[in-house]
Design a protein around this motif. Structure first.
Motif, PDB file in Angstrom:
ATOM      1  N   GLU A   3       0.785  -1.231   0.000  1.00 53.12           N
ATOM      2  CA  GLU A   3       0.000   0.000   0.000  1.00 53.12           C
ATOM      3  C   GLU A   3       0.818   1.282   0.000  1.00 53.12           C
ATOM      4  N   ASP A   4       2.099   1.225   0.389  1.00 56.90           N
ATOM      5  CA  ASP A   4       2.860   2.481   0.381  1.00 56.90           C
ATOM      6  C   ASP A   4       4.308   2.343  -0.072  1.00 56.90           C
ATOM      7  N   ARG A   5       4.820   1.155  -0.265  1.00 56.50           N
ATOM      8  CA  ARG A   5       6.148   0.871  -0.787  1.00 56.50           C
ATOM      9  C   ARG A   5       7.305   1.382   0.087  1.00 56.50           C
ATOM     10  N   ARG A   6       7.046   2.324   1.018  1.00 57.62           N
ATOM     11  CA  ARG A   6       8.108   2.758   1.924  1.00 57.62           C
ATOM     12  C   ARG A   6       8.174   1.830   3.122  1.00 57.62           C
ATOM     13  N   GLY A   7       7.019   1.375   3.571  1.00 56.73           N
ATOM     14  CA  GLY A   7       6.968   0.457   4.696  1.00 56.73           C
ATOM     15  C   GLY A   7       7.402  -0.934   4.277  1.00 56.73           C
ATOM     16  N   ARG A   8       7.680  -1.763   5.259  1.00 58.00           N
ATOM     17  CA  ARG A   8       8.112  -3.131   5.009  1.00 58.00           C
ATOM     18  C   ARG A   8       7.214  -4.090   5.781  1.00 58.00           C
ATOM     19  N   ILE A   9       6.923  -5.212   5.148  1.00 56.89           N
ATOM     20  CA  ILE A   9       6.196  -6.292   5.799  1.00 56.89           C
ATOM     21  C   ILE A   9       7.225  -7.350   6.187  1.00 56.89           C
ATOM     22  N   LEU A  10       7.229  -7.705   7.455  1.00 55.97           N
ATOM     23  CA  LEU A  10       8.160  -8.705   7.981  1.00 55.97           C
ATOM     24  C   LEU A  10       7.437 -10.032   8.130  1.00 55.97           C
ATOM     25  N   SER A  11       8.117 -11.108   7.786  1.00 58.40           N
ATOM     26  CA  SER A  11       7.561 -12.457   7.946  1.00 58.40           C
ATOM     27  C   SER A  11       8.651 -13.386   8.444  1.00 58.40           C
ATOM     28  N   ILE A  12       8.232 -14.398   9.163  1.00 56.25           N
ATOM     29  CA  ILE A  12       9.171 -15.411   9.661  1.00 56.25           C
ATOM     30  C   ILE A  12       9.432 -16.431   8.555  1.00 56.25           C
ATOM     31  N   THR A  13      10.647 -16.918   8.479  1.00 58.34           N
ATOM     32  CA  THR A  13      11.003 -17.957   7.510  1.00 58.34           C
ATOM     33  C   THR A  13      10.950 -19.327   8.190  1.00 58.34           C
ATOM     34  N   ASP A  14      11.119 -20.365   7.406  1.00 62.55           N
ATOM     35  CA  ASP A  14      11.184 -21.719   7.991  1.00 62.55           C
ATOM     36  C   ASP A  14      12.349 -21.824   8.965  1.00 62.55           C
ATOM     37  N   ALA A  15      13.486 -21.205   8.614  1.00 68.66           N
ATOM     38  CA  ALA A  15      14.639 -21.213   9.526  1.00 68.66           C
ATOM     39  C   ALA A  15      14.309 -20.467  10.817  1.00 68.66           C
ATOM     40  N   GLY A  16      13.546 -19.395  10.704  1.00 68.06           N
ATOM     41  CA  GLY A  16      13.120 -18.644  11.886  1.00 68.06           C
ATOM     42  C   GLY A  16      12.202 -19.476  12.770  1.00 68.06           C
ATOM     43  N   ARG A  17      11.291 -20.223  12.143  1.00 68.71           N
ATOM     44  CA  ARG A  17      10.399 -21.110  12.914  1.00 68.71           C
ATOM     45  C   ARG A  17      11.211 -22.182  13.644  1.00 68.71           C
ATOM     46  N   ALA A  18      12.179 -22.739  12.952  1.00 72.06           N
ATOM     47  CA  ALA A  18      13.014 -23.785  13.562  1.00 72.06           C
ATOM     48  C   ALA A  18      13.805 -23.212  14.744  1.00 72.06           C
ATOM     49  N   LEU A  19      14.330 -22.004  14.594  1.00 68.31           N
ATOM     50  CA  LEU A  19      15.071 -21.384  15.696  1.00 68.31           C
ATOM     51  C   LEU A  19      14.141 -21.085  16.864  1.00 68.31           C
ATOM     52  N   ARG A  20      12.938 -20.582  16.573  1.00 68.77           N
ATOM     53  CA  ARG A  20      12.000 -20.294  17.663  1.00 68.77           C
ATOM     54  C   ARG A  20      11.671 -21.565  18.430  1.00 68.77           C
ATOM     55  N   LEU A  21      11.486 -22.666  17.724  1.00 68.49           N
ATOM     56  CA  LEU A  21      11.197 -23.937  18.400  1.00 68.49           C
ATOM     57  C   LEU A  21      12.387 -24.398  19.240  1.00 68.49           C
ATOM     58  N   ALA A  22      13.591 -24.214  18.726  1.00 67.64           N
ATOM     59  CA  ALA A  22      14.786 -24.579  19.500  1.00 67.64           C
ATOM     60  C   ALA A  22      14.887 -23.709  20.750  1.00 67.64           C
ATOM     61  N   MET A  23      14.597 -22.430  20.599  1.00 65.32           N
ATOM     62  CA  MET A  23      14.636 -21.529  21.749  1.00 65.32           C
ATOM     63  C   MET A  23      13.541 -21.886  22.754  1.00 65.32           C
ATOM     64  N   TRP A  24      12.399 -22.347  22.251  1.00 74.20           N
ATOM     65  CA  TRP A  24      11.287 -22.714  23.128  1.00 74.20           C
ATOM     66  C   TRP A  24      11.666 -23.868  24.054  1.00 74.20           C
ATOM     67  N   GLN A  25      12.577 -24.724  23.612  1.00 69.63           N
ATOM     68  CA  GLN A  25      13.019 -25.836  24.456  1.00 69.63           C
ATOM     69  C   GLN A  25      13.695 -25.327  25.730  1.00 69.63           C
ATOM     70  N   VAL A  26      14.255 -24.131  25.687  1.00 59.65           N
ATOM     71  CA  VAL A  26      14.839 -23.485  26.864  1.00 59.65           C
ATOM     72  C   VAL A  26      13.804 -22.561  27.504  1.00 59.65           C
ATOM     73  N   TYR A  27      13.149 -21.796  26.683  1.00 57.24           N
ATOM     74  CA  TYR A  27      12.223 -20.755  27.124  1.00 57.24           C
ATOM     75  C   TYR A  27      11.033 -21.329  27.906  1.00 57.24           C
ATOM     76  N   GLY A  28      10.399 -22.361  27.344  1.00 59.43           N
ATOM     77  CA  GLY A  28       9.206 -22.942  27.973  1.00 59.43           C
ATOM     78  C   GLY A  28       9.454 -23.439  29.391  1.00 59.43           C
ATOM     79  N   PRO A  29      10.469 -24.302  29.586  1.00 57.46           N
ATOM     80  CA  PRO A  29      10.761 -24.764  30.948  1.00 57.46           C
ATOM     81  C   PRO A  29      11.126 -23.622  31.904  1.00 57.46           C
TER      82      PRO A  29
END
Length: 151
Positions: free
Chosen positions: A91-117
């Motif tokens: 809608e404005d080309r100056r702003g940016r849309i951020l999205s998580i990648t598969d690698a980002g999902r995998a890292l979040r899950l790895a971090m969750w193994q520490v974070y959750g407990p």
């Protein structure tokens, strides 16, 4: 302004800040010990994973602990590491849309193994069950726009 905060208000302020500092230090130490990035990275990945269509950076900023400058640096690094993508906002080309990648999902899950407990040991085991919902309700009243709280 002559009015002073109540004792309860002052206690909430002090305890909220001390609790945040202590819990955050514990999380950071354990993530570092596990060879994982800082907790703030988890917050970015979690926020983006909750919104599969992506978020603008200012939306992510409102739901995180980052100020704009620090978030920009972190996002840049996460894009370079292939954890997050950035595309121009249609809608404005100056702003940016951020999205998580598969690698980002995998890292979040790895971090969750520490974070959750840690959430269990540092919060769930320490806040009496009869007080937990009241604490959630009280904190929710401070940030009513933040209605999505999931791991």
């Amino acid at each position: 302004m002559d009015r002073k905060p109540t004792e309860s208000t002052t206690a909430i302020w002090v305890l909220l800040n001390i609790a945040h500092k202590r819990v955050t230090q514990t999380f950071e130490t354990e993530l570092r010990r596990a060879g994982l990035p800082p907790a703030a990275w988890y917050d970015v990945l979690w926020g983006l994973e909750m919104y599969p269509d992506g978020l603008r950076q200012n939306q992510l900023e409102r739901m995180s602990l980052f100020d704009q400058a620090n978030l920009s640096r972190t996002i840049k690094r996460m894009v370079e590491d292939g954890l997050v993508t950035q595309i121009p906002a249609p809608e404005d080309r100056r702003g940016r849309i951020l999205s998580i990648t598969d690698a980002g999902r995998a890292l979040r899950l790895a971090m969750w193994q520490v974070y959750g407990p840690l959430m269990i040991s540092e919060i769930e085991h320490k806040v009496p069950k009869g007080l937990a919902q009241g604490l959630v309700d009280g904190l929710q009243s401070l940030v009513p726009e933040f209605d999505k709280v999931e791991p």
